[in-house]
Design a protein around this motif. Structure first.
Motif, PDB file in Angstrom:
ATOM      1  N   UNK A 195       0.871  -1.473   0.101  1.00 38.13           N
ATOM      2  CA  UNK A 195       0.437  -0.063   0.441  1.00 38.13           C
ATOM      3  C   UNK A 195       0.938   1.250   0.044  1.00 38.13           C
ATOM      4  N   UNK A 196       0.434   2.667  -0.225  1.00 38.51           N
ATOM      5  CA  UNK A 196       1.172   3.476   0.014  1.00 38.51           C
ATOM      6  C   UNK A 196       0.196   4.183   1.233  1.00 38.51           C
ATOM      7  N   UNK A 197       0.897   4.232   1.902  1.00 41.11           N
ATOM      8  CA  UNK A 197       0.270   4.680   3.484  1.00 41.11           C
ATOM      9  C   UNK A 197       1.072   5.831   3.657  1.00 41.11           C
ATOM     10  N   UNK A 198       1.439   6.727   3.006  1.00 33.99           N
ATOM     11  CA  UNK A 198       1.876   8.252   2.833  1.00 33.99           C
ATOM     12  C   UNK A 198       1.149   8.046   2.144  1.00 33.99           C
ATOM     13  N   UNK A 199       0.475   8.569   1.452  1.00 33.39           N
ATOM     14  CA  UNK A 199       0.240   9.372  -0.226  1.00 33.39           C
ATOM     15  C   UNK A 199      -1.361   9.840   0.641  1.00 33.39           C
ATOM     16  N   UNK A 200      -1.481  11.137   0.504  1.00 31.24           N
ATOM     17  CA  UNK A 200      -3.228  11.090   1.074  1.00 31.24           C
ATOM     18  C   UNK A 200      -4.636  10.705  -0.014  1.00 31.24           C
ATOM     19  N   UNK A 201      -4.492  11.223  -1.201  1.00 30.73           N
ATOM     20  CA  UNK A 201      -4.708  10.706  -2.464  1.00 30.73           C
ATOM     21  C   UNK A 201      -5.544   9.203  -2.396  1.00 30.73           C
ATOM     22  N   UNK A 202      -4.109   8.498  -2.354  1.00 36.87           N
ATOM     23  CA  UNK A 202      -4.320   6.606  -2.143  1.00 36.87           C
ATOM     24  C   UNK A 202      -5.200   6.463  -1.132  1.00 36.87           C
ATOM     25  N   UNK A 203      -4.943   7.021  -0.185  1.00 36.13           N
ATOM     26  CA  UNK A 203      -5.980   6.867   1.293  1.00 36.13           C
ATOM     27  C   UNK A 203      -7.237   7.034   1.483  1.00 36.13           C
ATOM     28  N   UNK A 246      -3.316  -7.019  10.848  1.00 37.17           N
ATOM     29  CA  UNK A 246      -3.473  -7.827  10.163  1.00 37.17           C
ATOM     30  C   UNK A 246      -1.886  -8.517  10.025  1.00 37.17           C
ATOM     31  N   UNK A 247      -1.115  -7.977   9.883  1.00 38.60           N
ATOM     32  CA  UNK A 247       0.381  -7.775   9.279  1.00 38.60           C
ATOM     33  C   UNK A 247       0.702  -8.207   8.120  1.00 38.60           C
ATOM     34  N   UNK A 248      -0.043  -8.036   6.778  1.00 39.49           N
ATOM     35  CA  UNK A 248      -0.088  -8.838   5.985  1.00 39.49           C
ATOM     36  C   UNK A 248       0.854  -7.708   4.754  1.00 39.49           C
ATOM     37  N   UNK A 249       0.887  -6.121   5.383  1.00 38.30           N
ATOM     38  CA  UNK A 249       1.322  -5.123   4.657  1.00 38.30           C
ATOM     39  C   UNK A 249       2.766  -4.063   5.892  1.00 38.30           C
ATOM     40  N   UNK A 250       4.249  -4.610   4.855  1.00 37.60           N
ATOM     41  CA  UNK A 250       4.920  -3.997   5.134  1.00 37.60           C
ATOM     42  C   UNK A 250       4.924  -2.763   5.918  1.00 37.60           C
ATOM     43  N   UNK A 251       5.737  -2.779   7.487  1.00 41.78           N
ATOM     44  CA  UNK A 251       5.535  -1.535   7.990  1.00 41.78           C
ATOM     45  C   UNK A 251       5.936  -0.130   7.479  1.00 41.78           C
ATOM     46  N   UNK A 252       6.988  -0.601   6.895  1.00 37.95           N
ATOM     47  CA  UNK A 252       8.073   0.418   5.843  1.00 37.95           C
ATOM     48  C   UNK A 252       6.575   0.963   4.413  1.00 37.95           C
ATOM     49  N   UNK A 253       6.116  -0.106   4.147  1.00 38.53           N
ATOM     50  CA  UNK A 253       4.559   0.751   3.273  1.00 38.53           C
ATOM     51  C   UNK A 253       4.142   2.476   4.052  1.00 38.53           C
ATOM     52  N   UNK A 254       4.335   2.519   5.696  1.00 35.73           N
ATOM     53  CA  UNK A 254       3.869   3.632   5.832  1.00 35.73           C
ATOM     54  C   UNK A 254       4.448   4.639   5.404  1.00 35.73           C
ATOM     55  N   UNK A 255       5.685   4.745   4.738  1.00 36.18           N
ATOM     56  CA  UNK A 255       6.314   6.264   4.169  1.00 36.18           C
ATOM     57  C   UNK A 255       6.003   6.154   2.890  1.00 36.18           C
ATOM     58  N   UNK A 256       5.539   5.453   2.264  1.00 31.73           N
ATOM     59  CA  UNK A 256       5.719   4.996   0.765  1.00 31.73           C
ATOM     60  C   UNK A 256       4.215   5.591   0.510  1.00 31.73           C
ATOM     61  N   UNK A 257       4.868   6.619  -0.775  1.00 30.61           N
ATOM     62  CA  UNK A 257       3.921   7.839  -1.017  1.00 30.61           C
ATOM     63  C   UNK A 257       4.444   8.069  -2.841  1.00 30.61           C
ATOM     64  N   UNK A 258       5.451   7.420  -2.688  1.00 28.24           N
ATOM     65  CA  UNK A 258       5.332   8.053  -4.963  1.00 28.24           C
ATOM     66  C   UNK A 258       5.846   6.304  -5.216  1.00 28.24           C
ATOM     67  N   UNK A 259       4.702   5.508  -5.172  1.00 29.78           N
ATOM     68  CA  UNK A 259       4.334   4.271  -6.529  1.00 29.78           C
ATOM     69  C   UNK A 259       5.900   2.858  -6.079  1.00 29.78           C
ATOM     70  N   UNK A 260       5.869   3.504  -4.614  1.00 28.25           N
ATOM     71  CA  UNK A 260       6.795   2.313  -4.104  1.00 28.25           C
ATOM     72  C   UNK A 260       6.066   1.379  -3.984  1.00 28.25           C
ATOM     73  N   UNK A 261       4.676   1.029  -4.204  1.00 31.69           N
ATOM     74  CA  UNK A 261       3.752   0.206  -3.241  1.00 31.69           C
ATOM     75  C   UNK A 261       3.911  -1.313  -4.974  1.00 31.69           C
ATOM     76  N   UNK A 262       3.806  -0.214  -5.681  1.00 32.12           N
ATOM     77  CA  UNK A 262       4.097  -0.510  -7.273  1.00 32.12           C
ATOM     78  C   UNK A 262       5.508  -1.310  -7.635  1.00 32.12           C
ATOM     79  N   UNK A 263       6.038  -0.811  -7.530  1.00 37.73           N
ATOM     80  CA  UNK A 263       7.860  -1.198  -7.005  1.00 37.73           C
ATOM     81  C   UNK A 263       7.478  -2.559  -6.701  1.00 37.73           C
TER      82      UNK A 263
END
Length: 432
Positions: A195-203, A246-263
């Motif tokens: 997920x893109x946890x730091x992306x306001x629009x996606x959220x 549920x812990x199925x998302x990497x905690x690092x994704x909380x900082x994703x905002x620029x398509x890192x989840x897609x990468x």
């Protein structure tokens, strides 16, 4: 003096020297350059420039009107669009996220596409109805017309699913969690979902969709904000809970905002991804087209879907708008007509993996691939437009940012509870 004013002034001088023609009206005949801000649709700004420039050159060849292109990152686009509403030397034609249509419309800075103006770009009936529904407040002329149409879908890695013994993509959120747990292997750097946890629009987009499934509303019938309701709290609890509970998302994704989840999905670090028309970007990143599948986004399990609340995407997409301050309204509308022509709709939506916004372009076989079939089905049957109210853009920023803070709490091991969610939503509502 700006480039656009310089070009207009020079052209006007030439016109005056030759004849008195071109002196009346809105000076459309004098302004031979249009400034166009395009949104970043592809994997990079360079990709967009390479995709768009040949089409802009074709428009110039046909009309004699030069289009000066700037591709604007999504992180900057809304702020720059709003600033340009107060700048009579800003761009002529712009791309806008369709969820911002009513907010930008409320500024009064854009040419309304009333019946006569719509006729100049082909008429209302050319456009996909669901896409046109996200082009301005109900009961008013649209402030823009659809350019690229999108919907969310669930992308899943077929090989990773097979290795985990999962035969089919999940249809409910409970199934997604169960599959995600089988696919999550932190020691190997593998997670069930990105997920893109730091992306306001996606959220905010996911907050809207999840809330729809819980029969929630972000704005009441009169347009008043209703952020901190039980359905909205439950919706965000479900979404942020994919990391927090549920812990199925990497905690690092909380900082994703620029398509890192897609990468991460493309590099097989995550087995699932919720995205809009991701195919071309995934393939450019090195993921083979036959390695991933595309399915509709999940729903809540019964009894929540009893009664027909089957929304699994917002009506996503990009609209095209014209500023009233343009010195060449006629040319700007010609450009909109060109970009929404069948030929350009096919070329550009093929390149971006999005869906045409005009009905007749669907005759092309490119829009009958498995991915496109899913996106089309969702867009036209189970997607709903975000609230077309002036405060919508603030909703995205405020609620999306509150969710980013909740994701940061989850990543840090702090509990994300209904009480903490309600407090964040109440604070966001208070800032409207």
């Amino acid at each position: 003096m700006s480039i656009r004013r310089a070009v207009a002034a020079a052209t006007a001088i030439v016109a005056l020297a030759g004849s008195a023609a071109g002196c009346g009206g809105d000076s459309a005949a004098d302004a031979r350059t249009l400034v166009y801000w395009a949104s970043n649709q592809g994997p990079s700004l360079d990709f967009d420039r390479a995709t768009l420039q040949p089409q802009l050159d074709e428009f110039e060849h046909v009309t004699g009107i030069h289009v000066q292109l700037e591709v604007v990152p999504w992180s900057d686009l809304l702020d720059r669009l709003m600033a340009a509403t107060k700048d009579d030397d800003g761009p002529d034609v712009v791309n806008i996220g369709n969820t911002w249509s009513a907010s930008l419309q409320a500024t009064g800075a854009f040419v309304p596409f009333d019946g006569q103006t719509l006729d100049k770009v082909g008429g209302r009936d050319r456009f996909v109805p669901n896409a046109l529904a996200a082009a301005g407040a109900a009961g008013t002329p649209p402030s823009a017309v659809p350019l690229y149409s999108l919907s969310y879908a669930l992308y899943y890695n077929k090989r990773m699913f097979a290795e985990a013994g999962i035969a089919n993509p999940p249809k409910t959120w409970d199934e997604l969690v169960a599959d995600g747990k089988k696919l999550t292997k932190p020691a190997k750097g593998q997670w069930g979902l990105a997920v893109e946890g730091a992306n306001p629009a996606e959220n905010a987009h996911h907050a809207f969709t999840f809330s729809q499934q819980y029969r929630g509303q972000w704005f009441g019938p009169g347009g008043d904000a209703t952020f901190a309701t039980e359905p909205n709290v439950a919706a965000i609890k479900r979404y942020v809970g994919l990391m927090a509970d549920e812990h199925i998302v990497n905690p690092a994704d909380a900082g994703y905002s620029k398509n890192e989840s897609r990468a991460d999905f493309a590099s097989r670090k995550a087995a699932m991804l919720m995205w809009q028309a991701a195919g071309p970007s995934l393939q450019q990143a090195g993921l083979n087209a036959d390695e991933y599948g595309v399915a509709p986004m999940p729903y809540l399990a019964d009894p929540y879907t009893a009664g027909g609340v089957r929304i699994n995407s917002m009506v996503a997409g990009i609209n095209m708008a014209v500023y009233k301050h343009t010195r060449n309204r006629t040319g700007a509308l010609e450009f909109v007509e060109f970009m929404t022509s069948d030929k350009e709709q096919i070329i550009l939506n093929k390149a971006y993996g999005s869906l045409p916004s005009v009905r007749s372009a669907y005759s092309d076989a490119a829009f009958r691939t498995p991915e496109q079939e899913v996106l089309f089905q969702v867009l036209n049957s189970t997607a709903a437009p975000l609230p077309q109210v002036p405060e919508e853009s603030q909703f995205e920023t405020l609620v999306g940012t509150a969710m980013a803070e909740l994701f940061a709490d989850a990543a840090a091991g702090r509990p994300v509870t209904p009480e903490s969610i309600r407090a964040k939503l109440s604070a966001a509502e208070g800032k409207l």
